[in-house]
Design an enzyme around this catalytic site. Structure first.
Site, mmCIF file in Angstrom:
data_model
loop_
_atom_site.group_PDB
_atom_site.id
_atom_site.type_symbol
_atom_site.label_atom_id
_atom_site.label_comp_id
_atom_site.label_asym_id
_atom_site.label_seq_id
_atom_site.Cartn_x
_atom_site.Cartn_y
_atom_site.Cartn_z
ATOM 1 N N SER A 90 -2.160 -2.371 10.704
ATOM 2 C CA SER A 90 -2.052 -3.394 9.798
ATOM 3 C C SER A 90 -1.760 -4.686 10.648
ATOM 4 C CB SER A 90 -0.531 -2.842 9.209
ATOM 5 O OG SER A 90 0.317 -2.855 10.611
ATOM 6 N N GLU A 109 3.893 -8.174 12.028
ATOM 7 C CA GLU A 109 5.131 -7.823 12.068
ATOM 8 C C GLU A 109 5.761 -7.930 13.894
ATOM 9 O OE1 GLU A 109 5.549 -4.608 9.570
ATOM 10 O OE2 GLU A 109 3.649 -3.844 9.729
ATOM 11 N N GLY A 146 4.396 1.392 -0.641
ATOM 12 C CA GLY A 146 5.119 1.193 -1.879
ATOM 13 C C GLY A 146 4.485 2.167 -2.937
ATOM 14 N N ALA A 202 -2.745 4.680 3.858
ATOM 15 C CA ALA A 202 -2.875 4.023 2.268
ATOM 16 C C ALA A 202 -3.297 2.323 2.622
ATOM 17 C CB ALA A 202 -1.424 3.598 1.391
ATOM 18 N N LYS A 246 7.466 5.787 17.730
ATOM 19 C CA LYS A 246 6.236 4.553 16.654
ATOM 20 C C LYS A 246 6.580 2.895 17.380
ATOM 21 C CE LYS A 246 3.239 4.163 12.669
ATOM 22 N NZ LYS A 246 3.473 3.893 11.749
ATOM 23 N N ALA A 259 0.726 -1.051 -0.102
ATOM 24 C CA ALA A 259 -0.155 0.291 -0.104
ATOM 25 C C ALA A 259 1.149 1.146 0.032
ATOM 26 C CB ALA A 259 -0.747 -0.403 1.264
ATOM 27 N N ASN A 292 7.494 -0.308 9.849
ATOM 28 C CA ASN A 292 7.110 -0.535 10.932
ATOM 29 C C ASN A 292 8.267 -1.173 11.878
ATOM 30 O OD1 ASN A 292 4.138 0.738 11.221
ATOM 31 N ND2 ASN A 292 3.677 -1.006 10.670
ATOM 32 N N ASN A 309 -9.014 1.058 15.967
ATOM 33 C CA ASN A 309 -8.498 1.729 16.500
ATOM 34 C C ASN A 309 -8.796 2.411 17.571
ATOM 35 O OD1 ASN A 309 -6.000 0.869 15.022
ATOM 36 N ND2 ASN A 309 -5.497 2.422 13.909
HETATM 37 O O1 KPL Z 1 1.273 2.157 11.742
HETATM 38 C C1 KPL Z 1 -0.381 1.682 12.072
HETATM 39 C C2 KPL Z 1 -0.224 0.646 11.975
HETATM 40 O O2 KPL Z 1 -1.339 -0.150 11.730
HETATM 41 O O3 KPL Z 1 0.803 -0.876 11.467
HETATM 42 C C3 KPL Z 1 -1.023 2.507 13.258
HETATM 43 C C4 KPL Z 1 -0.306 3.950 13.613
HETATM 44 C C5 KPL Z 1 -1.805 2.119 13.930
HETATM 45 C C6 KPL Z 1 -2.312 2.929 11.942
HETATM 46 O O4 KPL Z 1 -3.008 2.097 11.625
#
Ligand code: KPL
Length: 313
Positions: free
Chosen positions: A267, A279, A13, A125, A197, A11, A98, A215
């Protein structure tokens, strides 16, 4: 301006590719799978942008080119190994993912003095399949990209203008990225930004995946204790590595991101929903690993790793 080479058809990229296309920045995409490469991107104002969808193999890059890998950490090792023979001119490599661990992979394969940038983005995205079976990417939220140069030796340039003096190649690569998908903000303390992050992902991602929620529900009362415990462990670990996080501020930031991205499914939620590898190792697993090295207990993060792994099999 150098050419932008975008690895993978995910998404983010695809969003970068579409935005480069829109802004007239020369680019090429190297999707791993041509069938799932988005054919077009949908902007928030309804504008639709066609993407190049040719299946390209790696090519020798020029020094002024930029190779960006918006991939998952667990995909990085194989992708970088594939590109290694094409990087003799030492073009700038940009990692955007991430969680943590990419820097170690890149240093291992490219060397600790390679012209490398680390980036984190808050652009939203979403890659979707259409009824006709092809894919498109939707630009769901305007954000910003923070970027920095972790391999520079001290003193680290504080401003982009200073970086231009010390490492013009890296400053020009940042300008190329900013011309593609703005805004791109230079951070002299990029590792602090990445750890911040990490704290957001460590709370939002596993809890939304485990409880099948958007979220915004991270702010619900039922998660109060868990939120606090994750942030507590995160702060102890991060500060043991020389950072200076405040637990209450970490928690506040997590809640503010959960609110700002409230309607999204994280994600990790998406990965679980689609049966993909998560991840978790690069997020809560990284906190656990770093905690172990310093002898700090991290039971809440350990439990989350185990629970998400149990859900993934
Ligand atoms: O980075 C994100 C993810 O979903 O990986 C957040 C910030 C939680 C946004 O959905």
């Amino acid at each position: 301006m150098g050419k932008l080479h975008i690895v993978g058809g995910g998404a983010i990229g695809s969003l970068i590719a579409a935005s480069a296309h829109k802004n007239g920045v020369p680019y090429d995409c190297y999707p791993r799978n041509i069938r799932t490469m988005p054919a077009r991107a949908q902007w928030q104002d309804g504008q639709s942008i066609e993407l190049k969808t040719a299946m390209l193999g790696p090519v020798i890059l020029e020094k002024g080119d930029v190779l960006i890998l918006p991939l998952k950490v667990y995909q990085l090792n194989a992708a970088l190994k594939q590109w290694l023979p094409y990087l003799n001119q030492k073009p700038t490599v940009v990692l955007m993912h991430n969680g943590m661990g990419g820097l170690e992979v890149a240093r291992d394969l490219l060397g600790a003095d390679y012209p490398l940038l680390l980036a984190t983005t808050s652009h939203g995205a979403l890659k979707e399949s259409t009824s006709s079976g092809d894919f498109h990417v939707k630009y769901t939220g305007l954000g910003a990209t923070q970027i920095g140069a972790p391999n520079l030796v001290k003193p680290i340039p504080q401003k982009l203008a200073d970086l231009l003096q010390v490492a013009p190649q890296l400053a020009n690569a940042i300008a190329t990225l900013d011309s593609s998908l703005p805004p791109v903000q230079y951070r002299s303390d990029i590792l602090t930004a990445l750890w911040a992050k990490l704290s957001v992902n460590a709370v939002i991602n596993p809890l939304t995946a485990l409880h099948d929620i958007q979220n915004k529900h991270i702010a619900d009362a039922e998660f109060e204790q868990t939120r606090r415990k994750i942030c507590h462990e995160f702060t102890l670990v991060a500060n043991a590595y020389g950072f200076n996080f405040d637990e209450d501020e970490v928690l506040k930031n997590v809640l503010s991101v959960a609110k700002a991205t409230g309607e999204n499914y994280s994600s990790m939620h998406q990965d679980i929903a689609h049966g993909r590898q998560t991840e978790i190792d690069a997020i809560n697993g990284y906190i656990v690993e770093m905690a172990k090295k310093k002898g700090i207990p991290a039971p809440e993060n350990t439990l989350l790793v185990e629970r998400v792994k149990a859900l993934s099999v």
